[in-house]
Design a protein around this motif. Sequence first.
Motif, PDB file in Angstrom:
ATOM      1  N   PRO A 150      16.556 -52.470  30.664  1.00  0.00           N
ATOM      2  CA  PRO A 150      15.876 -53.548  29.940  1.00  0.00           C
ATOM      3  C   PRO A 150      14.538 -53.966  30.538  1.00  0.00           C
ATOM      4  N   HIS A 172      14.511 -57.616  22.779  1.00  0.00           N
ATOM      5  CA  HIS A 172      15.540 -57.554  23.816  1.00  0.00           C
ATOM      6  C   HIS A 172      14.814 -57.434  25.154  1.00  0.00           C
ATOM      7  N   ASN A 174      14.815 -58.654  29.742  1.00  0.00           N
ATOM      8  CA  ASN A 174      15.501 -59.220  30.886  1.00  0.00           C
ATOM      9  C   ASN A 174      15.649 -60.725  30.690  1.00  0.00           C
ATOM     10  N   PRO A 175      16.547 -61.380  31.423  1.00  0.00           N
ATOM     11  CA  PRO A 175      16.722 -62.836  31.279  1.00  0.00           C
ATOM     12  C   PRO A 175      15.427 -63.599  31.558  1.00  0.00           C
ATOM     13  N   SER A 195      17.359 -62.423  26.056  1.00  0.00           N
ATOM     14  CA  SER A 195      17.978 -61.719  27.168  1.00  0.00           C
ATOM     15  C   SER A 195      19.082 -60.766  26.720  1.00  0.00           C
ATOM     16  N   PHE A 196      19.060 -59.556  27.269  1.00  0.00           N
ATOM     17  CA  PHE A 196      20.103 -58.571  26.959  1.00  0.00           C
ATOM     18  C   PHE A 196      21.467 -59.027  27.468  1.00  0.00           C
ATOM     19  N   SER A 197      21.475 -59.944  28.444  1.00  0.00           N
ATOM     20  CA  SER A 197      22.731 -60.386  29.043  1.00  0.00           C
ATOM     21  C   SER A 197      23.333 -61.592  28.324  1.00  0.00           C
ATOM     22  N   SER A 198      22.670 -62.084  27.280  1.00  0.00           N
ATOM     23  CA  SER A 198      23.177 -63.218  26.510  1.00  0.00           C
ATOM     24  C   SER A 198      23.641 -62.764  25.130  1.00  0.00           C
ATOM     25  N   SER A 200      25.942 -61.026  23.956  1.00  0.00           N
ATOM     26  CA  SER A 200      26.277 -59.596  23.817  1.00  0.00           C
ATOM     27  C   SER A 200      25.082 -58.756  23.385  1.00  0.00           C
ATOM     28  N   ASN A 201      23.914 -59.075  23.955  1.00  0.00           N
ATOM     29  CA  ASN A 201      22.676 -58.347  23.694  1.00  0.00           C
ATOM     30  C   ASN A 201      22.239 -58.429  22.231  1.00  0.00           C
ATOM     31  N   PRO A 353      21.318 -49.664  25.224  1.00  0.00           N
ATOM     32  CA  PRO A 353      22.641 -50.201  25.539  1.00  0.00           C
ATOM     33  C   PRO A 353      23.578 -50.173  24.348  1.00  0.00           C
ATOM     34  N   SER A 355      26.245 -52.518  23.473  1.00  0.00           N
ATOM     35  CA  SER A 355      27.015 -53.740  23.687  1.00  0.00           C
ATOM     36  C   SER A 355      27.010 -54.616  22.448  1.00  0.00           C
TER      37      SER A 355
END
Length: 374
Positions: A150, A172, A174-175, A195-198, A200-201, A353, A355
């Motif tokens: 990301p 998409h 990084n946070p 963010s890709f981490s929020s 589920s991307n 990704p 996800s």
Amino acid sequence: MRISFQSFSFSLNLSFLNMMWQASLSIFLPVLLPGALAATTYDMVKEFSGSTFFDGWNFYGKFDNLTNGDAIFVTSSVAKSSKLAYVDSTTNRAIIKVDNTTKVALSDKRNTVRISTQDEIGVGSVWIADMYHVPYGVWPAFWSQAPNWPTGGEIDTFEHWNMELHNEMTLHTNPGCQQVSPAQTSTVVNSTDCSFSSNSNAGCGVMGPNDSSYGAKFAAAQGGVFITEFAESGISVWFFNRTSIPTSISSNSSSFSIADLGTPVANWPTGGCAIDTFFKPQNLIFDITLCGDAAGNKAVFAQTCSGICYDDYVVGDGSNYNNAYFDVASVRVYSVAGTNTLVKGNSALTFRPSSWATLGVAALSTGAMILLQS
């Protein structure tokens, strides 16, 4: 003495005013800069069109291990011999499609195409895709990403799945990247957290209000153009149907001003997401996958389609995919006048990704459609 004092005082005031003017410039210039960039003139630096359209693209050449689609992204030689990627001799336009003639047995996958540009495109660019038809009944996308996702981010210009009616534009990253105070025509925002981490991307997605920006209505309207600006001031996406394309774009001019385009459909200003921090030079990508984490999710699939994605569509004679193709007149890349933002390379992107397979994606999609239909 009085005259000398007045002269000195006048000189001092001029000096003071000059200092104040310079200070005001330093304070307000960053505020004015986005407005200035909004009217930026761009010059064309790269064109993919006609008989040489596929020059400068890499074919993925393996099964979809990125989004778990029931698809094999073929090599360039297979794409050519199977006529899954070719230039139509009648229209001189590029066709990128899913195999709709082969009978696929249970447990096998169906051939399709994913291509990415060998060159990367840096900040200070615009890319314009002129398309007459986009795939539907599948999971298609025209998008971009940096090679080390990301890190470097992703920009989805055109994407949706199955029989949805509206294009969705998404970032998409990084946070730390948020959509804050956008200047855009769409009022349907699925999420402001990129963010890709929020979520589920799911990214920070904006749904296009125009129901001819995807699917059968797009084809019936003879398509249109998608325009993406990748600027320091922010990222923006426009969509114009064939009959409403601005003159400077429809004439295939080698130069145009962003001011010609009006307010974008989707906009992510740098105020909420520092573009130079979260985005790096991007490879452009066309791909069509089948089912997969998003389109094949049971809840998502059931929103617009009946049956089971793999069992009832991928398996069999392929006639389900007669509309699963891109018909592309051109992709043009522009840089800020007097610059060239192309980064030469031979990148074969290998990662995106997987996800998407959550009910959260389904809920977002359902919510967006409810808003659009209300």
